[in-house]
Scaffold this motif. Structure first.
Motif, PDB file in Angstrom:
ATOM      1  N   GLN A  61       5.643  -0.039 -11.633  1.00 25.82           N
ATOM      2  CA  GLN A  61       4.281  -0.650 -11.512  1.00 25.82           C
ATOM      3  C   GLN A  61       3.929   0.667 -10.173  1.00 25.82           C
ATOM      4  N   PHE A  62       4.451   0.622  -9.625  1.00 26.33           N
ATOM      5  CA  PHE A  62       4.189   1.588  -8.539  1.00 26.33           C
ATOM      6  C   PHE A  62       4.047   3.342  -8.855  1.00 26.33           C
ATOM      7  N   LEU A  63       4.747   3.323  -9.912  1.00 29.92           N
ATOM      8  CA  LEU A  63       4.652   5.118  -9.690  1.00 29.92           C
ATOM      9  C   LEU A  63       2.588   4.855 -11.247  1.00 29.92           C
ATOM     10  N   LEU A  64       2.783   3.931 -11.891  1.00 27.26           N
ATOM     11  CA  LEU A  64       1.431   4.368 -13.057  1.00 27.26           C
ATOM     12  C   LEU A  64       0.538   3.855 -11.616  1.00 27.26           C
ATOM     13  N   HIS A  65       0.874   3.155 -10.732  1.00 24.96           N
ATOM     14  CA  HIS A  65      -0.791   2.931  -9.706  1.00 24.96           C
ATOM     15  C   HIS A  65      -0.859   4.147  -9.181  1.00 24.96           C
ATOM     16  N   LEU A  66       0.499   4.691  -8.771  1.00 28.60           N
ATOM     17  CA  LEU A  66       0.123   6.275  -8.268  1.00 28.60           C
ATOM     18  C   LEU A  66      -1.125   7.294  -9.156  1.00 28.60           C
ATOM     19  N   MET A  67      -0.193   7.190 -10.002  1.00 27.99           N
ATOM     20  CA  MET A  67      -1.258   7.791 -11.545  1.00 27.99           C
ATOM     21  C   MET A  67      -2.294   7.337 -11.478  1.00 27.99           C
ATOM     22  N   GLU A  68      -3.611   6.500 -11.731  1.00 27.44           N
ATOM     23  CA  GLU A  68      -4.638   5.810 -11.468  1.00 27.44           C
ATOM     24  C   GLU A  68      -5.148   6.625 -10.489  1.00 27.44           C
ATOM     25  N   LYS A  69      -4.793   7.323  -9.260  1.00 27.39           N
ATOM     26  CA  LYS A  69      -5.145   7.132  -8.389  1.00 27.39           C
ATOM     27  C   LYS A  69      -5.336   8.814  -8.082  1.00 27.39           C
TER      28      LYS A  69
END
Length: 276
Positions: A61-69
């Motif tokens: 979830q942390f990495l997916l969140h970073l990718m969004e931004k």
């Protein structure tokens, strides 16, 4: 498009990153996309694949969140408990995230040398192709025999071997790693990352020539069609700068054709991980 196929991000805390020991003090801080983008731009890379460093769904979830931004992140290799009874439900849930390109488990740290062959783990792996998810194999040379048996069971699953299975570069040994690597490369659905080499060498006294025998073997085994460059940043900083790490492979493949160089520097990663 030049792509770094393997690097990590984290917000450091001692409990979740216990593997960062006293010899790795420089890694005991946050490493985030803003830090890496400087290195990517300096070396001409357009983006990267962010790979898990913690064995938790929170990491995914942390990495997916970073990718969004952060548009420099082109894909995520996360972690899910592939042995869990509800893995089918989890994959269905995460199948809704197109940025999740694959999964990885830190098999090198498992006490069972044949962890890859556990029935519960095999069951989880068998489901990945239904969601077009790849799998990164993170092992040491002694695990290659099990890895060969492992990939035999899944001819339609896309696999990539991380860090060449960490050969004994510091000791200048290549056998039986060489023979096992060739045996693994027989399977056309298995790729290999040219990454993680400097931390398997002598951190403070390596030379570019130290890596040539291992790169020779990898090229002979997989060919330019199934190799991809990776930095293993920020772990690589223990032994070299980002630029120096990428130069090792870049200089080595300069003898290849332009098309072969493009494949290793990005095209293969884009195809393997289905990067847009």
């Amino acid at each position: 498009m030049k792509i770094d196929s393997h690097q990590h991000f984290w917000i450091y805390n001692e409990e979740e990153y216990e593997w960062i020991n006293e010899d790795m003090m420089m890694l005991r801080r946050d490493f985030l996309p803003g830090d890496l983008i400087v290195e990517l731009r300096k070396t001409g890379y357009r983006g990267c694949v962010a790979v898990q460093a913690r064995q938790s769904e929170k990491e995914t979830q942390f990495l997916l969140h970073l990718m969004e931004k952060n548009p420099s992140i082109k894909g995520v290799v996360g972690w899910l408990d592939l042995q869990a009874n509800d893995i089918g439900e989890k994959l269905e849930q995460y199948g809704k995230y197109p940025n999740l390109k694959g999964l990885r488990h830190i098999v090198q740290s498992e006490p069972d040398p044949e962890f890859l062959l556990r029935p519960s783990f095999l069951k989880g792996i068998s489901l990945l192709k239904n969601y077009d998810l790849t799998y990164d194999i993170l092992i040491f040379p002694q695990h290659l025999a099990a890895a060969i048996k492992f990939v035999t069971k899944f001819p339609e699953q896309k696999f990539v071997l991380d860090h060449l299975a960490k050969p004994l570069i510091k000791d200048k040994k290549s056998s039986p790693w060489k023979q096992d690597l060739h045996a693994l490369a027989v399977f056309p659905n298995v790729y290999c990352k040219l990454s993680g080499m400097v931390t398997e060498a002598s951190w403070n006294s390596w030379h570019k020539d130290d890596f040539s025998p291992y790169l020779d073997i990898a090229l002979q085994a997989f060919g330019a069609e199934r190799l991809m460059i990776g930095s293993d940043w920020p772990v690589c900083l223990l032994a070299a700068s980002y630029e120096a790490v990428m130069e090792i492979t870049g200089d080595y493949i300069s003898k290849l054709s332009k098309e072969e160089q493009r494949k290793i520097m990005g095209t293969n990663a884009c195809a393997f991980y289905n990067l847009s």
